[in-house]
Design a protein around this motif. Structure first.
Motif, mmCIF file in Angstrom:
data_model
loop_
_atom_site.group_PDB
_atom_site.id
_atom_site.type_symbol
_atom_site.label_atom_id
_atom_site.label_comp_id
_atom_site.label_asym_id
_atom_site.label_seq_id
_atom_site.Cartn_x
_atom_site.Cartn_y
_atom_site.Cartn_z
ATOM 1 N N LEU A 1 21.443 38.367 -5.334
ATOM 2 C CA LEU A 1 21.163 37.160 -4.583
ATOM 3 C C LEU A 1 21.812 37.206 -3.227
ATOM 4 N N TYR A 2 20.995 36.981 -2.197
ATOM 5 C CA TYR A 2 21.517 36.844 -0.842
ATOM 6 C C TYR A 2 22.637 37.814 -0.501
ATOM 7 N N ARG B 1 29.352 37.083 1.358
ATOM 8 C CA ARG B 1 30.715 36.548 1.396
ATOM 9 C C ARG B 1 30.834 35.280 0.584
ATOM 10 N N TYR B 2 29.766 34.558 0.546
ATOM 11 C CA TYR B 2 29.836 33.359 -0.274
ATOM 12 C C TYR B 2 29.190 33.568 -1.643
ATOM 13 N N PHE B 3 28.011 34.120 -1.607
ATOM 14 C CA PHE B 3 27.232 34.129 -2.830
ATOM 15 C C PHE B 3 27.672 35.165 -3.829
ATOM 16 N N LEU C 1 20.882 25.189 -2.663
ATOM 17 C CA LEU C 1 21.450 23.888 -3.015
ATOM 18 C C LEU C 1 22.963 23.980 -3.083
ATOM 19 N N LEU C 2 23.409 25.013 -3.729
ATOM 20 C CA LEU C 2 24.853 25.188 -3.836
ATOM 21 C C LEU C 2 25.458 25.427 -2.468
ATOM 22 N N PHE C 3 24.749 26.176 -1.692
ATOM 23 C CA PHE C 3 25.246 26.489 -0.363
ATOM 24 C C PHE C 3 25.428 25.226 0.458
ATOM 25 N N VAL C 4 24.449 24.362 0.324
ATOM 26 C CA VAL C 4 24.496 23.129 1.101
ATOM 27 C C VAL C 4 25.693 22.287 0.703
ATOM 28 N N LEU C 5 25.946 22.252 -0.586
ATOM 29 C CA LEU C 5 27.120 21.511 -1.044
ATOM 30 C C LEU C 5 28.389 22.148 -0.516
#
Lengths: 830, 190
Positions: free
Chosen positions: A120-121, A126-128, A164-168
């Motif tokens: 995923l991405y 770095r985040y995912f 969605l998670l990213f936005v949060l």
């Protein structure tokens, strides 16, 4: 200074609330997470901060409960049962209800999910790709799938969840930044205060506080002056209020909370998938079977893809027809677009903007009025959100308009559509989509079916196929169904059915291209040539051929002394297949039938193309169904048979027409058995007799179909090519049957002809034979010339198997041609 | 959540034809991550069968084993635990806890798995665990009366191991569970 600023946070909240409520829509302009949650229906849109907090807290509680229930922790004794039944609950237990059984099943699901999550991405790794985030995603997906076992886990769900998670996450980061700036508003002074012994007597010396306050302010260089909360930006106010630990529901109610990101993301994901009782539920796009309310009986994603095309046809019919002609089915690319809401086409930042718009559109079902016309509605158009989604897709297609129109190749089209470039003007795209949305909403009431009917033919097979096409990585989770071998045949059939429908409207005659198509068709048909049945290629093929044929037939008629009146036969549309005498029937029938036949498919191609090569085409066509049946290409032949089934069964008669059947050395005259339309001379019929009887019908179908071509064609330049290709195919079959047989048959034939009754008959036979020989020669020449061109064209064909077929066909055709030569020589000698 | 199967003393084909069918139905591939076999299988076919349950298999040599390449003792680490395997006929007196504890100290393992007595035992001893999975086929033993088929499944999870004992008593599979927790700090006394 005074306690005022501290206390004002509380009463101030009440007063500032009202001010912040103004301009609700823009209220959370910077807080995507909150905005989206409102749009998705999780949070109430029109209420106070407190209500928002309460709803948030409730949803989080629900999620936590779900998590506890479903995520199996085998060690933890459940609900106070300290003595679990070990016989059932041991790890090796076969009992499906046991905790361990569930644990293992979850482990399976997790494995599937992990496969996708690991990919995923990667560019935002770095985040995912951090274990924390992955763990959250995994749990959310797992829980959702356990909660909705009817959907299971499908690839693509993780891509819906990730933004969605990213936005949060972004919201929380924003919050922490604001926190740094406005530290004082966030923290409650009293929490951090350490009490000195002397203060325990409740004699708070408030005067002490201002000093310490100032100290603190002095420490934070960036801190704003502590003013009343009301003085601060309304935006900041809301952020503060949303994250106040002492607000409604306490910590659980902090709307922007890192601790509960998982909960919130789950709620958003759930709302997105289920559509929140709206019209567009993403989960439907993942289901392989038609949902209950579907009018069309197709899987929802297929339906939505056709809706897309429908909208495109309204907006830009030329592009639409171009795509349809090329055979670019909407679901090839739309499946991916729809299932992840364009997640794969845009970068994450752009995607967020698009999703802003999508979620901003309301998802409630539009009332369509009293008469719920069940026949003409696309579910996706039932709500503004769905309409926007399709409008967005259409605007993306339009963006590529010029490049799509320029290419004549379905594969390239698909490539362009699937590799949507990143550097596009997103704003323009969205604006266009908005404008199209209104059209989409109106489109719902119009009748979508003419172009949709073709879609009926498309089965789940196309969904499977397109799915596998559009997803780059192999999908381990969607064993929807196996792709049958005849998939492309079906596609072809559908395409040509649509073609037929479109023929009336658009007369886009691109002879070379069409020819290419029909050639591909023919060559494909020929490829399946294992059937020894032959077409009689040699039957007069040129323009004068029909007349030749006619004369031949008449000769035969006379010769055979057929009782049947030719004219009678002509009128008699339905002939008994078992009727041994068909010679005369053919000719007349040909003419009569051709006009009466309604060519079902590919007419536009073939009609235009087959000029004088009617007979050959017919013959080759007739053989093709035979061969088709032997393969799994039943669909292809069924195409023709479908078309022809309602037509006469004269076709076999036609086939036999060219059989010079003086008497019976050639059981050829036995219609039920004779499958191929024997070109009179070719005694392959003897060999062919063994060919399946069932192919007769198909043969007749094909025959009639091609008859029509021959008739309607006004001798376009490609006609010869058509005929040649078909001749090639028939030649294929001949070669299939073996070289010797051809020679032997011709020998036989000559023998039989010699033995024909009476000299008169003989002479007639001879003359007919000679004519046939000549026509054969002519045909051969045509074929050869065709092949020269074919080679040139074969290279340009990029289409799937057809290319291979062309190559193969050519090779075998060449061999067959040699056969033809031999035969023609023999004939001419006579 | 690592599942480790410990069994041994099958004595196939000399003293028993096969595993009890109820045991066999429970042992399906895919669930178990490791197999520890104390020995006395005795033939290659049994080895292959166990290998099919799980590719990671550790066997030690019993006195009747026909494959002489097995080692006398073996140690491995699973999760936070160190496991030691030995058939046990080398440790005299057979089945004596103190002698086995000596072996455990020698091998420096937390869990020692031995067999030979054909009797299930699980002791907690000096911060470690000594497990005897018994005989999986219930084969005859000269030192134990009334041998019941039994084997052991260990669920190793972090610092905690749950030992499930499966015994076939009167034709029924009985399961028991024992919990062991390892002390958090690994104190190597060196």
């Amino acid at each position: 200074m005074s306690p005022a600023p501290i206390e004002s946070t509380l009463p101030g909240s009440l007063s500032s609330e009202s001010s912040s409520l103004s301009g609700k829509k823009r209220q959370f302009a910077n807080l995507r997470g909150v905005r989206w949650r409102i749009n998705l229906g999780i949070l109430p849109s029109s209420s106070s901060i407190d209500d928002i907090r309460r709803v948030t807290a409730d949803s989080r509680r629900r999620y936590a409960g779900l998590r506890r229930r479903l995520l199996v922790e085998p060690h933890v004794p459940k609900d106070g049962s300290n003595c679990p039944d070990l016989v059932m609950d041991n790890p090796l237990s076969q009992n499906p209800d046991s905790m361990w059984g569930r644990f293992f099943r979850n482990a399976e699901l997790e494995k599937m999910v992990d496969q996708d999550l690991s990919r995923l991405y990667p560019e935002h790794g770095r985040y995912f790709q951090t274990p924390g985030c992955q763990g959250m995603l995994r749990r959310i997906l797992l829980l959702w799938c356990l909660r909705h076992p009817e959907y299971g886990y499908r690839q693509g769900m993780h891509e819906l969840l990730a933004p969605l998670l990213f936005v949060l996450h972004v919201d929380v980061e924003h919050l922490s930044q604001v926190r740094k700036l406005y530290e004082d508003h966030f923290t409650d002074k009293f929490d951090d205060l350490s009490f000195h012994e002397s203060d325990l007597t409740y004699n708070f010396d408030l005067k002490k506080f201002p000093d310490s306050l100032e100290d603190e302010i002095g420490c934070h260089g960036n801190a704003m002056k502590v003013g009343s909360l009301g003085e601060v930006d309304p935006e900041i106010q809301t952020i503060v209020l949303l994250s106040d630990a002492y607000g409604a529901e306490g910590e659980l109610g902090i709307v922007l909370s890192e601790k509960f990101m998982e909960h919130d993301a789950y709620c958003m994901f759930d709302a997105l998938m289920s559509g929140a009782r709206g019209a567009v539920a993403m989960a439907d796009f993942f289901s392989p079977s038609p949902i209950g309310g579907s009018h069309t009986g197709l899987p929802p994603v297929i339906e939505a893809s056709s809706a897309l095309y429908h909208l495109l046809s309204i907006v830009d019919s030329s592009l639409h027809s171009h795509l349809v002609e090329l055979g670019v089915e909407p679901q090839y690319f739309a499946l991916r677009w729809l299932r992840v809401l364009f997640g794969r086409e845009f970068s994450l930042e752009d995607l967020l903007i698009i999703w802003d718009e999508i979620f901003a559109s309301d998802n409630s079902k539009l009332n369509k009025g009293v008469e719920d016309d069940t026949d003409s509605s696309f579910a996706i158009f039932n709500s503004p959100r769905g309409a926007f989604i399709s409008a967005m897709a259409v605007s993306m297609i339009l963006n590529l308009r010029s490049s799509l129109l320029a290419t004549e190749n379905a594969t390239t089209c698909l490539q362009r559509l699937l590799n949507f470039q990143e550097s596009i003007n997103l704003k323009k795209l969205i604006e266009k989509a908005k404008s199209l949305r209104t059209i989409a909403l109106e489109a719902n009431s119009s009748n979508p079916y003419p172009s949709f009917r073709g879609a009926h033919e498309r089965s789940k097979l196309s969904a499977v196929r397109s799915h596998s096409l559009s997803f780059d990585c192999s999908s381990p989770t969607t064993p929807l169904s196996l792709v049958p071998e005849s998939y492309w045949e079906e596609k072809w059939r559908v395409l040509h059915k649509e073609e037929e429908l479109k023929r009336g409207s658009s007369q886009k005659q691109v002879p070379t291209r069409k020819k290419g198509w029909s050639e591909k068709v023919r060559l494909h048909l020929s490829r399946t040539g294992s059937d020894p049945s032959h077409m009689k290629v040699e039957k007069g093929k040129k323009d004068p051929k029909s007349s030749v044929r006619r004369s031949l037939l008449e000769d035969l008629c006379r010769q055979l002394g057929s009782e049947e009146d030719i004219g009678e036969i002509v009128r008699n549309e339905v002939l008994d297949q078992k009727d041994p005498i068909h010679v005369e029937v053919e000719v007349e029938e040909q003419d009569a039938n051709l006009n009466s036949f309604t060519c079902p498919a590919d007419d536009s191609h073939l009609i235009g193309n087959t000029g004088s090569e009617e007979n050959s085409s017919i013959f080759s066509a007739s053989t093709s169904p035979l061969t088709n049946d032997h393969e799994n290409d039943s669909e292809k032949s069924s195409i023709v048979s479908n078309s022809s089934l309602d037509e006469n069964d004269d076709e076999p008669n036609n086939a036999e027409a060219f059989r010079i059947i003086p008497e019976d050395p050639l059981p050829v005259s036995d219609p039920p058995e004779d499958i191929s339309p024997k070109p009179e001379t070719n005694n392959d019929s003897t060999g062919k007799q063994e060919a399946g009887l069932k192919e007769r019908k198909l043969l007749s179908g094909k025959f009639q179909w091609f008859w029509k071509f021959g008739r309607n064609a006004a001798g376009e330049e490609t006609s010869e090519k058509e005929g040649a290709s078909e001749a090639a195919k028939s030649a294929n079959r001949e070669s299939n049957q073996g070289d010797t047989s051809g020679a032997s048959t011709s020998d036989e034939f000559s023998n039989s002809s010699v033995n024909s009754k009476g000299d008169a008959a003989d002479q007639i036979m001879m003359s007919t034979l000679k004519n046939l020989g000549q026509s054969m020669l002519e045909n051969i020449q045509v074929i050869e010339s065709v092949f020269q061109q074919d080679r040139g064209q074969g290279g340009s064909l990029e289409n799937f198997s057809k290319n291979v077929i062309v190559g193969k066909g050519q090779v075998t055709a060449m061999a067959a041609l040699k056969e033809l030569r031999k035969i023609s020589n023999l004939l001419s000698e006579m | 959540m690592v599942l480790v199967l410990a069994l041994g003393d099958l004595h196939i084909p000399h003293r028993a034809p096969d595993l009890p069918p109820k045991f066999k139905s429970m042992l399906v591939p895919g669930k178990i991550q490791h197999i520890i076999c104390t020995g006395n299988l005795c033939i290659k076919e049994v080895h292959d069968y166990l290998k099919s349950l799980c590719p990671d298999m550790h066997v030690t040599r019993g006195e009747y084993d026909e494959d002489s390449r097995y080692l006398e003792t073996k140690t491995l680490t699973i999760g936070q635990f160190k496991l030691g395997v030995c058939h046990g006929h080398q440790v005299i007196p057979w089945g004596d806890l103190d002698s086995l504890a000596m072996l455990q100290r020698q091998l420096d393992v937390d869990i020692l798995v031995t067999g030979h007595t054909h009797q299930f035992k699980a002791y907690k001893h000096e911060g470690g665990v000594v497990i005897n999975p018994g005989s999986a086929t219930g084969a005859y033993s000269s030192i134990t009366y009334d041998v019941n088929p039994s084997f052991v499944l260990m669920d190793i999870d972090g610092l905690r191991v749950v030992v499930y004992v499966y015994e076939l008593i009167d034709g029924e599979v009985k399961v028991d569970k024992i919990d062991f927790k390892k002390t958090a700090t690994t104190n190597s006394a060196h």
